[in-house]
Design a protein around this motif. Structure first.
Motif, PDB file in Angstrom:
ATOM      1  N   ASP A 180       0.806  -1.220   0.000  1.00 26.39           N
ATOM      2  CA  ASP A 180       0.000   0.000   0.000  1.00 26.39           C
ATOM      3  C   ASP A 180       0.839   1.270   0.000  1.00 26.39           C
ATOM      4  O   ASP A 180       0.421   2.296  -0.550  1.00 26.39           O
ATOM      5  CB  ASP A 180      -0.943   0.000   1.205  1.00 26.39           C
ATOM      6  CG  ASP A 180      -2.088  -0.992   1.048  1.00 26.39           C
ATOM      7  OD1 ASP A 180      -2.284  -1.492  -0.078  1.00 26.39           O
ATOM      8  OD2 ASP A 180      -2.778  -1.262   2.043  1.00 26.39           O
ATOM      9  N   ALA A 181       2.015   1.226   0.620  1.00 22.50           N
ATOM     10  CA  ALA A 181       2.859   2.426   0.674  1.00 22.50           C
ATOM     11  C   ALA A 181       3.309   2.835  -0.727  1.00 22.50           C
ATOM     12  O   ALA A 181       3.199   4.010  -1.117  1.00 22.50           O
ATOM     13  CB  ALA A 181       4.062   2.178   1.579  1.00 22.50           C
ATOM     14  N   LYS A 182       3.819   1.869  -1.489  1.00 23.71           N
ATOM     15  CA  LYS A 182       4.244   2.171  -2.857  1.00 23.71           C
ATOM     16  C   LYS A 182       3.046   2.522  -3.733  1.00 23.71           C
ATOM     17  O   LYS A 182       3.135   3.400  -4.604  1.00 23.71           O
ATOM     18  CB  LYS A 182       5.000   0.982  -3.454  1.00 23.71           C
ATOM     19  CG  LYS A 182       6.420   0.819  -2.935  1.00 23.71           C
ATOM     20  CD  LYS A 182       7.145  -0.292  -3.694  1.00 23.71           C
ATOM     21  CE  LYS A 182       8.589  -0.409  -3.241  1.00 23.71           C
ATOM     22  NZ  LYS A 182       9.313  -1.485  -3.985  1.00 23.71           N
ATOM     23  N   ALA A 183       1.942   1.835  -3.510  1.00 27.08           N
ATOM     24  CA  ALA A 183       0.741   2.114  -4.297  1.00 27.08           C
ATOM     25  C   ALA A 183       0.289   3.555  -4.081  1.00 27.08           C
ATOM     26  O   ALA A 183      -0.025   4.274  -5.039  1.00 27.08           O
ATOM     27  CB  ALA A 183      -0.375   1.145  -3.924  1.00 27.08           C
ATOM     28  N   LEU A 184       0.263   3.982  -2.828  1.00 18.94           N
ATOM     29  CA  LEU A 184      -0.190   5.338  -2.530  1.00 18.94           C
ATOM     30  C   LEU A 184       0.743   6.378  -3.138  1.00 18.94           C
ATOM     31  O   LEU A 184       0.280   7.400  -3.668  1.00 18.94           O
ATOM     32  CB  LEU A 184      -0.288   5.540  -1.016  1.00 18.94           C
ATOM     33  CG  LEU A 184      -0.898   6.875  -0.565  1.00 18.94           C
ATOM     34  CD1 LEU A 184      -2.305   7.046  -1.120  1.00 18.94           C
ATOM     35  CD2 LEU A 184      -0.902   6.957   0.964  1.00 18.94           C
ATOM     36  N   ASP A 185       2.049   6.133  -3.090  1.00 20.30           N
ATOM     37  CA  ASP A 185       2.995   7.069  -3.709  1.00 20.30           C
ATOM     38  C   ASP A 185       2.705   7.225  -5.201  1.00 20.30           C
ATOM     39  O   ASP A 185       2.727   8.341  -5.736  1.00 20.30           O
ATOM     40  CB  ASP A 185       4.433   6.586  -3.512  1.00 20.30           C
ATOM     41  CG  ASP A 185       4.991   6.961  -2.152  1.00 20.30           C
ATOM     42  OD1 ASP A 185       4.344   7.767  -1.445  1.00 20.30           O
ATOM     43  OD2 ASP A 185       6.068   6.447  -1.791  1.00 20.30           O
ATOM     44  N   ARG A 186       2.443   6.117  -5.875  1.00 21.38           N
ATOM     45  CA  ARG A 186       2.187   6.191  -7.316  1.00 21.38           C
ATOM     46  C   ARG A 186       0.831   6.826  -7.612  1.00 21.38           C
ATOM     47  O   ARG A 186       0.684   7.530  -8.618  1.00 21.38           O
ATOM     48  CB  ARG A 186       2.302   4.803  -7.945  1.00 21.38           C
ATOM     49  CG  ARG A 186       3.736   4.282  -8.003  1.00 21.38           C
ATOM     50  CD  ARG A 186       4.602   5.123  -8.929  1.00 21.38           C
ATOM     51  NE  ARG A 186       6.016   4.741  -8.862  1.00 21.38           N
ATOM     52  CZ  ARG A 186       6.965   5.211  -9.673  1.00 21.38           C
ATOM     53  NH1 ARG A 186       6.650   6.088 -10.614  1.00 21.38           N
ATOM     54  NH2 ARG A 186       8.215   4.832  -9.539  1.00 21.38           N
ATOM     55  N   TYR A 187      -0.147   6.600  -6.754  1.00 23.65           N
ATOM     56  CA  TYR A 187      -1.423   7.299  -6.933  1.00 23.65           C
ATOM     57  C   TYR A 187      -1.227   8.809  -6.759  1.00 23.65           C
ATOM     58  O   TYR A 187      -1.832   9.611  -7.475  1.00 23.65           O
ATOM     59  CB  TYR A 187      -2.467   6.793  -5.931  1.00 23.65           C
ATOM     60  CG  TYR A 187      -3.180   5.537  -6.351  1.00 23.65           C
ATOM     61  CD1 TYR A 187      -3.833   5.463  -7.586  1.00 23.65           C
ATOM     62  CD2 TYR A 187      -3.225   4.422  -5.516  1.00 23.65           C
ATOM     63  CE1 TYR A 187      -4.496   4.305  -7.974  1.00 23.65           C
ATOM     64  CE2 TYR A 187      -3.891   3.264  -5.900  1.00 23.65           C
ATOM     65  CZ  TYR A 187      -4.522   3.207  -7.130  1.00 23.65           C
ATOM     66  OH  TYR A 187      -5.182   2.057  -7.515  1.00 23.65           O
ATOM     67  N   ARG A 188      -0.389   9.194  -5.829  1.00 30.67           N
ATOM     68  CA  ARG A 188      -0.106  10.621  -5.627  1.00 30.67           C
ATOM     69  C   ARG A 188       0.588  11.215  -6.858  1.00 30.67           C
ATOM     70  O   ARG A 188       0.316  12.354  -7.248  1.00 30.67           O
ATOM     71  CB  ARG A 188       0.761  10.815  -4.382  1.00 30.67           C
ATOM     72  CG  ARG A 188       0.061  10.467  -3.071  1.00 30.67           C
ATOM     73  CD  ARG A 188       1.009  10.583  -1.893  1.00 30.67           C
ATOM     74  NE  ARG A 188       1.398  11.977  -1.675  1.00 30.67           N
ATOM     75  CZ  ARG A 188       2.373  12.343  -0.843  1.00 30.67           C
ATOM     76  NH1 ARG A 188       3.081  11.417  -0.186  1.00 30.67           N
ATOM     77  NH2 ARG A 188       2.660  13.626  -0.693  1.00 30.67           N
TER      78      ARG A 188
END
Length: 224
Positions: A180-188
Motif C-alpha cells: 500500500d505504501a508504494k501504491a499510494l505514492d504512485r497514486y499521488r
C-alpha cells in the motif's frame, strides 16, 4: 515478435485474382456487416464463418483476421485465434490491436513462455512506453509480479513522468500485490499529472487519504 506465415505472398496473389471474379458472390462489405452483427448478438460461430469467407477471398485484410480472432476468443478457442493473429502480425507488426490480441491469445492458451519472450522482445526492439506497459500488464496477468514491476518502471522512465498511465499502472500493481505504501505514492504521482481524474481521486480516498493539490507528488521520473 518473430512470427511468419508461410505462403502469405502466394495467398495475396490469389486474392488479387479472386477480387476480379466475384460476380454472383456477396460483396465483402455485406459479409463484414453480417459478421459484425453476428458478433453483436454473440453468434460467434457465424462470425467465424463470415470472417473466414472474407479471409479466404482477401487474406491481406488483417482487420477481418482480428474479427475472427475475437470470435474464437469468445468461444474459448485461443489456439485458433492465435493462428489468425500471427498472420495479422506479419501484415501489421506495429498495430497495437494486433499485438494486444495476440498477447491475450497466448495468455489464454497458457503459453506463458512465448508470451513473456515475445512481449519482451517486442518492447526491447521498439522501446516505446506503450510496449513496456503492455509487457508489464500481461506479466501481471500471468502472475509474474517482478517482471511486471520491471517493465512498468521501464515504461515510467521512458515516459519521464509526463503521462498518467505508467503511474496508474504501477499504483494498481503495487496495490494488488499488497504494497500500500508504494501504491499510494504512485497514486499521488498520478494525481500530480491528472488532478481531476475521478478514478485516481476515488482510489486515494479508498486508501483513507484526502486527495488535493498539496497531497499530489511529483513523479519520481521527472527528476529534480
Amino acid at each position: 515478435m518473430r512470427l511468419y506465415a508461410r505462403g502469405l505472398v502466394s495467398a495475396l496473389s490469389l486474392a488479387v485474382c479472386l477480387a476480379g471474379c466475384e460476380n454472383g458472390q456477396r460483396s465483402l462489405p455485406a459479409i463484414r456487416q453480417s459478421a459484425e452483427h453476428a458478433m453483436y448478438i454473440k453468434d460467434y460461430e457465424k462470425a467465424v464463418s463470415e470472417y473466414g469467407e472474407i479471409i479466404q477471398r482477401r487474406p491481406e485484410m488483417y482487420r477481418d483476421r482480428l474479427g475472427q480472432a475475437q470470435a474464437y476468443l469468445a468461444m474459448g478457442k485461443p489456439a485458433e485465434a492465435r493462428e489468425q493473429l500471427e498472420i495479422a502480425y506479419t501484415i501489421r507488426p506495429n498495430d497495437a490491436d494486433v499485438i494486444d490480441l495476440l498477447a491475450r491469445a497466448m495468455l489464454e492458451s497458457g503459453d506463458l513462455t512465448s508470451l513473456a519472450g515475445e512481449l519482451r522482445a517486442n518492447a526491447e526492439a521498439k522501446n516505446r512506453v506503450w510496449d513496456w506497459l503492455l509487457f508489464g500488464r500481461y506479466m501481471f496477468f500471468a502472475g509474474d509480479h517482478d517482471e511486471a514491476e520491471k517493465a512498468l518502471l521501464t515504461a515510467a522512465r521512458l515516459d519521464r513522468g509526463q503521462s498518467v498511465h505508467p503511474q496508474l499502472s504501477l499504483a494498481e500493481l503495487y496495490q494488488r500485490a499488497g504494497d500500500d505504501a508504494k501504491a499510494l505514492d504512485r497514486y499521488r504521482m498520478a494525481l500530480y499529472l491528472a488532478p481531476d481524474d475521478e478514478k485516481i481521486n476515488n482510489a486515494i480516498r479508498a486508501m483513507g487519504e484526502v486527495p488535493g493539490p498539496t497531497f499530489a507528488l511529483r513523479p519520481a521520473e521527472q527528476g529534480g
